[in-house]
Structure formats: structure tokens, C-alpha cells
Motif scaffolding. Structure first.
Motif, PDB file in Angstrom:
ATOM      1  N   VAL A   9       0.836  -1.206   0.000  1.00 31.27           N
ATOM      2  CA  VAL A   9       0.000   0.000   0.000  1.00 31.27           C
ATOM      3  C   VAL A   9       0.872   1.258   0.000  1.00 31.27           C
ATOM      4  O   VAL A   9       0.572   2.239  -0.706  1.00 31.27           O
ATOM      5  N   ILE A  10       1.952   1.243   0.765  1.00 33.84           N
ATOM      6  CA  ILE A  10       2.857   2.397   0.786  1.00 33.84           C
ATOM      7  C   ILE A  10       3.491   2.615  -0.583  1.00 33.84           C
ATOM      8  O   ILE A  10       3.592   3.751  -1.072  1.00 33.84           O
ATOM      9  N   LEU A  11       3.912   1.525  -1.219  1.00 28.58           N
ATOM     10  CA  LEU A  11       4.504   1.644  -2.551  1.00 28.58           C
ATOM     11  C   LEU A  11       3.484   2.170  -3.561  1.00 28.58           C
ATOM     12  O   LEU A  11       3.830   2.969  -4.451  1.00 28.58           O
ATOM     13  N   ILE A  12       2.242   1.718  -3.433  1.00 29.67           N
ATOM     14  CA  ILE A  12       1.192   2.232  -4.319  1.00 29.67           C
ATOM     15  C   ILE A  12       1.015   3.736  -4.104  1.00 29.67           C
ATOM     16  O   ILE A  12       0.857   4.508  -5.055  1.00 29.67           O
ATOM     17  N   GLY A  13       1.036   4.162  -2.827  1.00 34.13           N
ATOM     18  CA  GLY A  13       0.925   5.586  -2.540  1.00 34.13           C
ATOM     19  C   GLY A  13       2.079   6.381  -3.117  1.00 34.13           C
ATOM     20  O   GLY A  13       1.880   7.476  -3.678  1.00 34.13           O
ATOM     21  N   LEU A  14       3.294   5.849  -3.012  1.00 34.72           N
ATOM     22  CA  LEU A  14       4.453   6.546  -3.583  1.00 34.72           C
ATOM     23  C   LEU A  14       4.353   6.612  -5.103  1.00 34.72           C
ATOM     24  O   LEU A  14       4.719   7.629  -5.715  1.00 34.72           O
ATOM     25  N   ALA A  15       3.870   5.516  -5.712  1.00 32.45           N
ATOM     26  CA  ALA A  15       3.689   5.533  -7.165  1.00 32.45           C
ATOM     27  C   ALA A  15       2.647   6.567  -7.572  1.00 32.45           C
ATOM     28  O   ALA A  15       2.793   7.248  -8.602  1.00 32.45           O
ATOM     29  N   MET A  16       1.599   6.700  -6.771  1.00 32.39           N
ATOM     30  CA  MET A  16       0.581   7.704  -7.060  1.00 32.39           C
ATOM     31  C   MET A  16       1.169   9.117  -6.966  1.00 32.39           C
ATOM     32  O   MET A  16       0.904   9.973  -7.824  1.00 32.39           O
ATOM     33  N   VAL A  17       1.962   9.350  -5.927  1.00 34.85           N
ATOM     34  CA  VAL A  17       2.596  10.666  -5.771  1.00 34.85           C
ATOM     35  C   VAL A  17       3.495  10.972  -6.962  1.00 34.85           C
ATOM     36  O   VAL A  17       3.474  12.080  -7.520  1.00 34.85           O
ATOM     37  N   ALA A  18       4.300   9.975  -7.377  1.00 36.42           N
ATOM     38  CA  ALA A  18       5.195  10.191  -8.517  1.00 36.42           C
ATOM     39  C   ALA A  18       4.410  10.471  -9.790  1.00 36.42           C
ATOM     40  O   ALA A  18       4.797  11.328 -10.601  1.00 36.42           O
ATOM     41  N   THR A  19       3.292   9.783  -9.974  1.00 37.44           N
ATOM     42  CA  THR A  19       2.460  10.009 -11.159  1.00 37.44           C
ATOM     43  C   THR A  19       1.883  11.418 -11.162  1.00 37.44           C
ATOM     44  O   THR A  19       1.856  12.098 -12.202  1.00 37.44           O
ATOM     45  N   ILE A  20       1.423  11.868 -10.008  1.00 34.45           N
ATOM     46  CA  ILE A  20       0.835  13.210  -9.926  1.00 34.45           C
ATOM     47  C   ILE A  20       1.902  14.280 -10.140  1.00 34.45           C
ATOM     48  O   ILE A  20       1.652  15.307 -10.781  1.00 34.45           O
ATOM     49  N   VAL A  21       3.109  14.045  -9.612  1.00 36.44           N
ATOM     50  CA  VAL A  21       4.200  14.997  -9.831  1.00 36.44           C
ATOM     51  C   VAL A  21       4.504  15.114 -11.316  1.00 36.44           C
ATOM     52  O   VAL A  21       4.649  16.222 -11.861  1.00 36.44           O
ATOM     53  N   PHE A  22       4.590  13.967 -11.982  1.00 29.67           N
ATOM     54  CA  PHE A  22       4.873  13.996 -13.425  1.00 29.67           C
ATOM     55  C   PHE A  22       3.757  14.700 -14.194  1.00 29.67           C
ATOM     56  O   PHE A  22       4.015  15.524 -15.086  1.00 29.67           O
TER      57      PHE A  22
END
Length: 293
Positions: A172-185
Motif C-alpha cells: 500500500v505504501i509503494l502504491i501511494g508513492l507511485a501515485m505521488v510520482a504520477t501526480i508529480v509527473f
């Protein structure tokens, strides 16, 4: 009804088309992972309550039924003399055959197959009885009789459950980090697309926080939309998994039914995804504009 004024044509770019679906996919995975973790937690608690402070004594069967009954009575009288023992329950042969049915077939097909007798022993909550001493005493009374301490394998099983829950939390934490990275991009892409408009707004006196707020509000709506889509997709999937597990008829499989608290936790995922998208976009815009101007 008043509509909040925006100076950036954010709806004209293609970010609003693919970003909600990416967020929906991540929320979908997060919902499945959380549901699995909550199910394992409930299963571990059920097993813990079911076998806590209990022992099972296995008495080997004899060729003669009378001899087997005598052995059972001997152990039962011995257990009744122990203060820490609160309940002694002898499992009848019919119930034992029903327990073995998934592996050996229907009870009727077992015939006169000699089966060991089982005795369930319940101990008091503050019992200080040593299982090793009890096993020695049982073996002296009835050679070949054994004592199984459920707490030993239960601790190992719960340890495995806790490890699985830790893995689920990490996912779940990794999914959250992936979401953050996607939004940043996506946010940086939006800034690049609307750079000319942003420069004009700066020349007219617009502050960085004003521009960042517009990106944040848009990301909030996209995050909520994607979160709702992901949660709606996860619902039928969880229902299908629960139906499949129920039709298997295996007692050891966890029940995929979710409690009210579990549903509340899963229902918070769209809100969490929206807030994450808003805060990430807002901070990304501020940090990027400080470097641009």
C-alpha cells in the motif's frame, strides 16, 4: 450558484483524461490489498480465540472398543484432578470421522477403521500448567498417548499472518508513492503545457500560491474521480473472491465478508487519493515555479 474562477485552461490538456484512470488502478490495487490484510487480521483473531488456552490429547486406538474406552476414562479422571483444567471434552468417533471427511471421504465409508480418540482440554486463563509435565504424565498412564499444544503452531501461524500484513502494508505504501510520482509527473507536464499562460499571470501580479491552488483544486477533483472509479471496480472483485471462497467450502479459508469498520476504511480511499493528489500538485507547482521565476 457561483463557480470558482480559474485563469488557467487546465481542462483543455489531456492530463484530465488519463490521470483519473491511473489513480483508479492504484486505488483498485490498494483496496484489494487492504481487504486482504483486514481479512487475515480477522482470521488470526478468530483462530486465536478458538484455540487459546486449549490442548488436545490423542489416545491411540485399541483393537477392542472396551480397552479404548478404558484408556479415555483413565485420562479423563487424571485431567479432572488438575486444578488448571476447566473443561474436558471427549470427541466421539462420529465427530472425528466428520472432521476427517475432507481427506478420507464420507464417514460411512470409513467403516470400522480404528481411529485415535481425541480429548479437548480447556485451561483457565491464569493456568501455569507445563505442557511438558502433562505430556509425561499422560504417556505414563497410556503409552503412545500424546499432548498437542495449539499455542505452538498458532504462534507460528500468527507470525506468518503478521508478516503477510506487513507485506500488504508495504505494498500500500509503494502504491501511494507511485501515485505521488504520477501526480508529480502530470503536474509538471501541465506546467510545461501552460507555461505561456503562467508567465502572463506572473506579469500581471499573480502569486505562486494562487497558481498552485488552481492546480491543486483540479488534482483534487481528478483524484476523487479516480478513487471512486477504483473503489467501484474493487467492490465486484472482492464480492467474486468471497463467493469463490465460500463455494470451496474449506473451513481454513478466511471469510471474505467485510465488517462495517472495514467498509469505512475502504471508503476513505477515494478521499485519501483526492487529498494526496491535491497536496502533491500544490507542492509540486510551488517548488517548480520558484525555480522558473
Amino acid at each position: 450558484m457561483s463557480v470558482r474562477r480559474t485563469d488557467l485552461p487546465l481542462d483543455r490538456d489531456g492530463i484530465g483524461k488519463f490521470l483519473p484512470w491511473l489513480i483508479a488502478f492504484m486505488v483498485f490495487l490498494a483496496a484489494l490489498t487492504l481487504a486482504g490484510a483486514l481479512t487475515m487480521e480477522r482470521l488470526a483473531a478468530r483462530w486465536d480465540q478458538g484455540v487459546e488456552a486449549t490442548l488436545t490429547i490423542q489416545i491411540p486406538a485399541s483393537d477392542k472398543v472396551a480397552e479404548t474406552n478404558r484408556r479415555v476414562d483413565t485420562i479423563r479422571r487424571m485431567l479432572n484432578e488438575i486444578p488448571d483444567v476447566t473443561q474436558v471434552q471427549v470427541l466421539d468417533p462420529r465427530s472425528l470421522r466428520e472432521l476427517l471427511a475432507p481427506w478420507l471421504g464420507p464417514p460411512e465409508t470409513l467403516g470400522d477403521l480404528p481411529l485415535p480418540r481425541l480429548i479437548d482440554v480447556h485451561l483457565s486463563e491464569d493456568a501455569d500448567l507445563k505442557v511438558e509435565d502433562l505430556a509425561v504424565g499422560v504417556a505414563e498412564k497410556i503409552p503412545g498417548a500424546t499432548v498437542d499444544d495449539h499455542q505452538v503452531w498458532l504462534n507460528r501461524l500468527i507470525g506468518l499472518m503478521r508478516t503477510a500484513e506487513g507485506v500488504a502494508t508495504s505494498v500500500v505504501i509503494l502504491i501511494g508513492l507511485a501515485m505521488v510520482a504520477t501526480i508529480v509527473f502530470a503536474t509538471r507536464t501541465g506546467l510545461a503545457i501552460h507555461q505561456d499562460v503562467i508567465e502572463v499571470l506572473h506579469l500581471t501580479g499573480a502569486q505562486d500560491n494562487y497558481i498552485a491552488r488552481q492546480f491543486g483544486e483540479r488534482s483534487l477533483m481528478l483524484g476523487l474521480k479516480g478513487g471512486l472509479i477504483g473503489l467501484l471496480l474493487a467492490g465486484p472483485t472482492l464480492w467474486a473472491l468471497g463467493t469463490f471462497a465460500e463455494h470451496l467450502g474449506a473451513e481454513m479459508l478466511p471469510e471474505m465478508t467485510l465488517s462495517t469498520g472495514d467498509l469505512v476504511v475502504l471508503g476513505c480511499l477515494p478521499v485519501l487519493s483526492g487529498l494526496t493528489a491535491m497536496l502533491t500538485a500544490h507542492r509540486t507547482v510551488l517548488s517548480t515555479l520558484r525555480r522558473m521565476f
